[in-house]
Design a protein around this motif. Structure first.
Motif, PDB file in Angstrom:
ATOM      1  N   ASN A 162       7.318   2.710 -50.901  1.00 33.93           N
ATOM      2  CA  ASN A 162       6.413   1.879 -49.970  1.00 33.93           C
ATOM      3  C   ASN A 162       6.780   2.106 -48.482  1.00 33.93           C
ATOM      4  N   ASP A 163       5.589   2.888 -47.870  1.00 29.13           N
ATOM      5  CA  ASP A 163       5.732   3.078 -46.479  1.00 29.13           C
ATOM      6  C   ASP A 163       4.687   2.600 -45.662  1.00 29.13           C
ATOM      7  N   ALA A 164       3.984   1.484 -46.293  1.00 32.17           N
ATOM      8  CA  ALA A 164       3.031   0.694 -45.387  1.00 32.17           C
ATOM      9  C   ALA A 164       3.176  -0.704 -45.289  1.00 32.17           C
ATOM     10  N   PHE A 165       4.180  -0.848 -44.428  1.00 28.14           N
ATOM     11  CA  PHE A 165       4.465  -2.077 -43.801  1.00 28.14           C
ATOM     12  C   PHE A 165       3.105  -3.142 -43.358  1.00 28.14           C
ATOM     13  N   SER A 166       2.031  -2.417 -42.925  1.00 27.04           N
ATOM     14  CA  SER A 166       0.938  -3.076 -42.397  1.00 27.04           C
ATOM     15  C   SER A 166       0.116  -3.707 -43.613  1.00 27.04           C
ATOM     16  N   ALA A 167       0.442  -3.115 -44.944  1.00 26.97           N
ATOM     17  CA  ALA A 167      -0.081  -3.725 -45.861  1.00 26.97           C
ATOM     18  C   ALA A 167       0.665  -4.759 -46.723  1.00 26.97           C
ATOM     19  N   ALA A 168       1.975  -4.997 -46.105  1.00 29.34           N
ATOM     20  CA  ALA A 168       3.043  -5.597 -46.969  1.00 29.34           C
ATOM     21  C   ALA A 168       2.987  -7.160 -47.156  1.00 29.34           C
ATOM     22  N   HIS A 169       1.889  -7.592 -46.407  1.00 32.20           N
ATOM     23  CA  HIS A 169       1.520  -8.997 -46.249  1.00 32.20           C
ATOM     24  C   HIS A 169       0.686  -9.286 -47.599  1.00 32.20           C
ATOM     25  N   ARG A 170       0.183  -8.282 -48.138  1.00 34.30           N
ATOM     26  CA  ARG A 170      -0.871  -8.423 -49.208  1.00 34.30           C
ATOM     27  C   ARG A 170      -0.075  -8.277 -50.769  1.00 34.30           C
ATOM     28  N   ALA A 171       0.040  -9.013 -51.643  1.00 32.70           N
ATOM     29  CA  ALA A 171       0.587  -8.902 -53.046  1.00 32.70           C
ATOM     30  C   ALA A 171      -0.603  -8.247 -53.859  1.00 32.70           C
ATOM     31  N   HIS A 172      -0.863  -6.769 -53.542  1.00 31.85           N
ATOM     32  CA  HIS A 172      -1.907  -6.127 -54.423  1.00 31.85           C
ATOM     33  C   HIS A 172      -0.826  -5.268 -55.224  1.00 31.85           C
ATOM     34  N   ALA A 173      -1.856  -4.577 -56.157  1.00 30.16           N
ATOM     35  CA  ALA A 173      -1.317  -3.899 -57.359  1.00 30.16           C
ATOM     36  C   ALA A 173      -0.392  -2.798 -56.606  1.00 30.16           C
ATOM     37  N   SER A 174      -0.899  -1.877 -55.524  1.00 19.37           N
ATOM     38  CA  SER A 174      -0.321  -0.868 -55.014  1.00 19.37           C
ATOM     39  C   SER A 174       0.693  -1.399 -54.045  1.00 19.37           C
ATOM     40  N   THR A 175       0.945  -2.434 -53.663  1.00 21.09           N
ATOM     41  CA  THR A 175       2.016  -2.757 -52.718  1.00 21.09           C
ATOM     42  C   THR A 175       3.104  -3.616 -53.118  1.00 21.09           C
ATOM     43  N   GLU A 176       2.832  -4.518 -54.197  1.00 20.18           N
ATOM     44  CA  GLU A 176       3.726  -5.396 -54.824  1.00 20.18           C
ATOM     45  C   GLU A 176       3.899  -5.309 -56.302  1.00 20.18           C
ATOM     46  N   GLY A 177       2.647  -5.164 -57.240  1.00 23.18           N
ATOM     47  CA  GLY A 177       2.785  -4.969 -58.575  1.00 23.18           C
ATOM     48  C   GLY A 177       3.777  -3.681 -59.098  1.00 23.18           C
ATOM     49  N   LEU A 178       3.399  -2.658 -58.511  1.00 25.03           N
ATOM     50  CA  LEU A 178       4.000  -1.297 -58.706  1.00 25.03           C
ATOM     51  C   LEU A 178       5.358  -1.261 -58.472  1.00 25.03           C
ATOM     52  N   ALA A 179       5.840  -2.062 -57.222  1.00 17.68           N
ATOM     53  CA  ALA A 179       7.209  -1.860 -57.109  1.00 17.68           C
ATOM     54  C   ALA A 179       8.168  -2.325 -58.319  1.00 17.68           C
ATOM     55  N   HIS A 180       7.721  -3.199 -59.105  1.00 20.45           N
ATOM     56  CA  HIS A 180       8.559  -3.885 -60.288  1.00 20.45           C
ATOM     57  C   HIS A 180       8.405  -2.693 -61.631  1.00 20.45           C
ATOM     58  N   LEU A 181       7.798  -1.792 -61.502  1.00 20.78           N
ATOM     59  CA  LEU A 181       7.680  -1.146 -62.774  1.00 20.78           C
ATOM     60  C   LEU A 181       8.193   0.427 -62.586  1.00 20.78           C
ATOM     61  N   LEU A 182       8.841   0.855 -61.310  1.00 19.85           N
ATOM     62  CA  LEU A 182       9.289   1.829 -60.981  1.00 19.85           C
ATOM     63  C   LEU A 182      10.505   1.883 -60.118  1.00 19.85           C
ATOM     64  N   PRO A 183      11.483   2.726 -60.292  1.00 15.33           N
ATOM     65  CA  PRO A 183      12.724   2.429 -59.270  1.00 15.33           C
ATOM     66  C   PRO A 183      11.954   2.730 -57.693  1.00 15.33           C
ATOM     67  N   ALA A 184      12.147   1.771 -57.044  1.00 17.02           N
ATOM     68  CA  ALA A 184      11.557   1.427 -55.696  1.00 17.02           C
ATOM     69  C   ALA A 184      12.435   1.591 -54.377  1.00 17.02           C
ATOM     70  N   CYS A 185      11.798   1.956 -53.498  1.00 22.99           N
ATOM     71  CA  CYS A 185      12.533   2.205 -52.029  1.00 22.99           C
ATOM     72  C   CYS A 185      11.577   2.103 -51.069  1.00 22.99           C
ATOM     73  N   ALA A 186      11.997   1.793 -49.680  1.00 21.15           N
ATOM     74  CA  ALA A 186      11.171   1.650 -48.708  1.00 21.15           C
ATOM     75  C   ALA A 186      11.245   3.275 -47.993  1.00 21.15           C
ATOM     76  N   GLY A 187       9.866   3.421 -47.450  1.00 17.89           N
ATOM     77  CA  GLY A 187       9.786   4.876 -46.599  1.00 17.89           C
ATOM     78  C   GLY A 187      10.533   4.777 -45.370  1.00 17.89           C
ATOM     79  N   LEU A 188      10.444   5.933 -44.707  1.00 21.33           N
ATOM     80  CA  LEU A 188      11.107   5.668 -43.348  1.00 21.33           C
ATOM     81  C   LEU A 188      10.396   4.826 -42.559  1.00 21.33           C
ATOM     82  N   LEU A 189       9.090   4.783 -42.414  1.00 21.46           N
ATOM     83  CA  LEU A 189       8.400   4.134 -41.514  1.00 21.46           C
ATOM     84  C   LEU A 189       8.402   2.515 -41.826  1.00 21.46           C
ATOM     85  N   MET A 190       8.525   2.299 -43.185  1.00 25.21           N
ATOM     86  CA  MET A 190       8.746   0.721 -43.620  1.00 25.21           C
ATOM     87  C   MET A 190      10.101   0.513 -43.090  1.00 25.21           C
ATOM     88  N   ALA A 191      11.136   1.348 -43.316  1.00 28.74           N
ATOM     89  CA  ALA A 191      12.761   0.769 -43.008  1.00 28.74           C
ATOM     90  C   ALA A 191      12.629   0.657 -41.319  1.00 28.74           C
TER      91      ALA A 191
END
Length: 395
Positions: A143-172
Motif C-alpha cells: 500500500n503506497d496510497a496514504f491519501s486513500a488510507a482513511h477509506r476502508a475499501h477493498a483495495s486499501t483495507e480488505g486486500l491487506a488481510h489476504l496477502l503478505p502486506a507492506c507499506a510502500g516508500l511514500l506511505m512509510a
C-alpha cells in the motif's frame, strides 16, 4: 505504530499488487499536475529493482460503482509510462479473466496498470469477494496510497488481510513524518489551523488542544472564536451558532495548558475581491459594514514569536483569503518564517491539505518544509486522532 516496510520483503519474481494514488487532474486528455504520479515513482522503481513485478491498483474520479469511460485509468497510462521510464501495460478490468491474464503475462521489468477499482460497487463497500478476486492477481500487497488510507475499501483495507502486506516508500515516508509531528514530537509543539468553518474541523481542534502547546486559529474560523469572546466581526464569515462550541474548545485548551492564539489585529474590506480597498484594524474594532479577510501584522509577529519557541509545527489551512491579494499576506509571511526556521534552526514542519499545499507553494516555502502531505482527507483524519483503516491493516 509498526508496519512492514517494502525493503523487508522478498519480491524476486513475485507480482506485487501495489495500491497507488494517481487520481490526477486532467484537461484535454492530458495530466495537468504530475505530483501524485511523481510521488509513486520511487516505490514502483524499488519493486522493479528487487525483481518484483508491479501490478498497480488505483481509483480515478467518482464513478460510483459504474463504468464511466472518461474515468478510465487508460487516460493516465501515457503519463505514468513517461514518469516511470518503463513499459506500462493496461488491463481493462481490475479483477476477472482480463486482469488475471494480464497479470500472468507480465514480464520482468514492466508494469501493469489495472482499470479503475471504483468501477466496481464492491470497492467502496469493502466487499470480501472483490478483495479476494484482486488477491488472485498478486503474491504480495503493497500500500503506497496514504491519501486513500482513511477509506476502508477493498483495495486499501480488505486486500491487506489476504496477502503478505507492506507499506510502500511514500506511505512509510508519510507515516514517519506524521509520527514526528504528533506521535512522538519534539516539544514545544505548535499547530496552525485555518480555513473557513469551525464546523468542518471540530474533531481536529478537540484533538489538537490536548496534544499541542500552542494552537493558532486563522481564516474564517478565527472569526467564530472572536465572536464567541463577544467581539463584533461585522459582515465577516462567522458561524455564530457555534459560539458555545468555540468557548468549550477554549476552556478545554486552557485546562490542557494549550495556548490559543487568535489574531490581535485583522485586515478588513467591504468587498471580497482582488486588490479591494482594505485597512488594518484591531481585532475588536471591525466596522459593522466590513469583513475580516486576513490576519494583521501584529498577529503575524505573534505567530513568528511562537514559531521561534517551537520545535515542531503542524499546519492545516490558510490564515486568510490567501487566493486573492492583499489577503494572502499573513499566510505568506508565516509560511516563509516557518520555512526559514526549518532550514536554519531545525524546526520540524509538517503540513497537509489541498489549500495548505497551494498556499505554501504560493509563498515559495513548500520546498523548505520538512514534509508536505498531499493526502487531504487522510491527513485531516490523522490530525483528528482517528485510526486510518488502510494503515491499521498493515500493522
Amino acid at each position: 505504530m509498526a508496519w512492514t516496510a517494502l525493503e523487508q520483503m522478498d519480491l524476486k519474481g513475485k507480482r506485487v499488487l501495489t495500491r497507488v494514488d494517481i487520481n490526477v487532474p486532467m484537461e484535454g486528455g492530458r495530466v495537468t499536475d504530475m505530483s501524485r504520479i511523481d510521488r509513486i515513482v520511487p516505490t514502483v522503481k524499488a519493486i522493479l529493482a528487487k525483481g518484483g513485478k508491479p501490478v498497480l491498483l488505483a481509483h480515478f474520479g467518482r464513478p460510483k460503482g459504474k463504468v464511466v469511460a472518461e474515468m478510465s485509468l487508460s487516460h493516465v497510462r501515457p503519463a505514468l509510462e513517461g514518469a516511470l521510464g518503463v513499459p506500462v501495460r493496461f488491463a481493462e478490468d481490475c479483477v476477472g479473466p482480463a486482469a488475471e491474464e494480464a497479470a500472468a503475462a507480465l514480464p520482468s521489468g514492466e508494469v501493469l496498470l489495472l482499470e479503475n477499482t471504483r468501477f466496481h460497487p464492491g470497492e467502496e463497500k469493502n466487499a470480501p469477494e472483490l478483495a479476494a478476486a484482486m488477491a488472485k492477481l498478486g503474491d504480495v500487497y503493497c500500500n503506497d496510497a496514504f491519501s486513500a488510507a482513511h477509506r476502508a475499501h477493498a483495495s486499501t483495507e480488505g486486500l491487506a488481510h489476504l496477502l503478505p502486506a507492506c507499506a510502500g516508500l511514500l506511505m512509510a515516508e508519510e507515516l514517519t513524518a506524521l509520527d514526528k509531528a504528533l506521535g512522538n514530537p519534539a516539544r514545544p509543539v505548535m499547530a496552525i489551523v485555518g480555513g473557513a468553518k469551525v464546523s468542518t474541523k471540530l474533531d481536529l481542534l478537540g484533538n489538537l488542544v490536548a496534544k499541542v502547546d500552542t494552537l493558532v486559529i486563522g481564516g474564517g474560523m478565527a472569526n467564530t472564536f472572536l465572536a464567541a469572546k463577544g467581539i463584533g466581526v461585522g459582515k465577516s464569515l462567522c458561524e455564530h451558532d457555534l459560539a458555545e462550541t468555540a468557548r468549550e474548545i477554549m476552556d478545554k485548551a486552557e485546562a490542557a495548558g494549550c495556548k490559543i492564539l487568535l489574531p490581535e489585529d485583522v485586515v478588513v474590506a467591504r468587498e471580497f475581491k482582488a486588490h479591494a480597498e482594505s485597512r488594518i484594524v484591531h481585532a475588536d474594532d471591525c466596522p459593522e459594514d466590513m469583513m475580516i479577510l486576513d490576519a494583521g501584522p501584529i498577529a503575524v509577529a505573534a505567530i513568528a514569536t511562537a514559531l521561534g519557541r517551537s520545535r515542531t509545527l503542524i499546519w492545516n489551512g490558510p490564515l486568510g483569503a490567501f487566493e486573492i491579494p492583499p489577503f494572502d499576506s499573513a499566510t505568506k509571511s508565516s509560511a516563509q518564517i516557518a520555512g526559514k526556521l526549518t532550514v536554519n534552526d531545525g524546526l520540524v514542519s509538517v503540513a497537509g491539505g489541498g489549500d495548505t499545499v497551494s498556499a505554501l507553494k504560493q509563498a515559495g516555502a513548500a520546498e523548505e518544509f520538512t514534509y508536505i502531505s498531499t493526502a487531504g482527507g487522510a491527513f485531516l483524519e490523522w490530525m483528528e486522532g482517528k485510526e486510518l483503516p488502510g494503515v491499521a491493516a498493515l500493522g
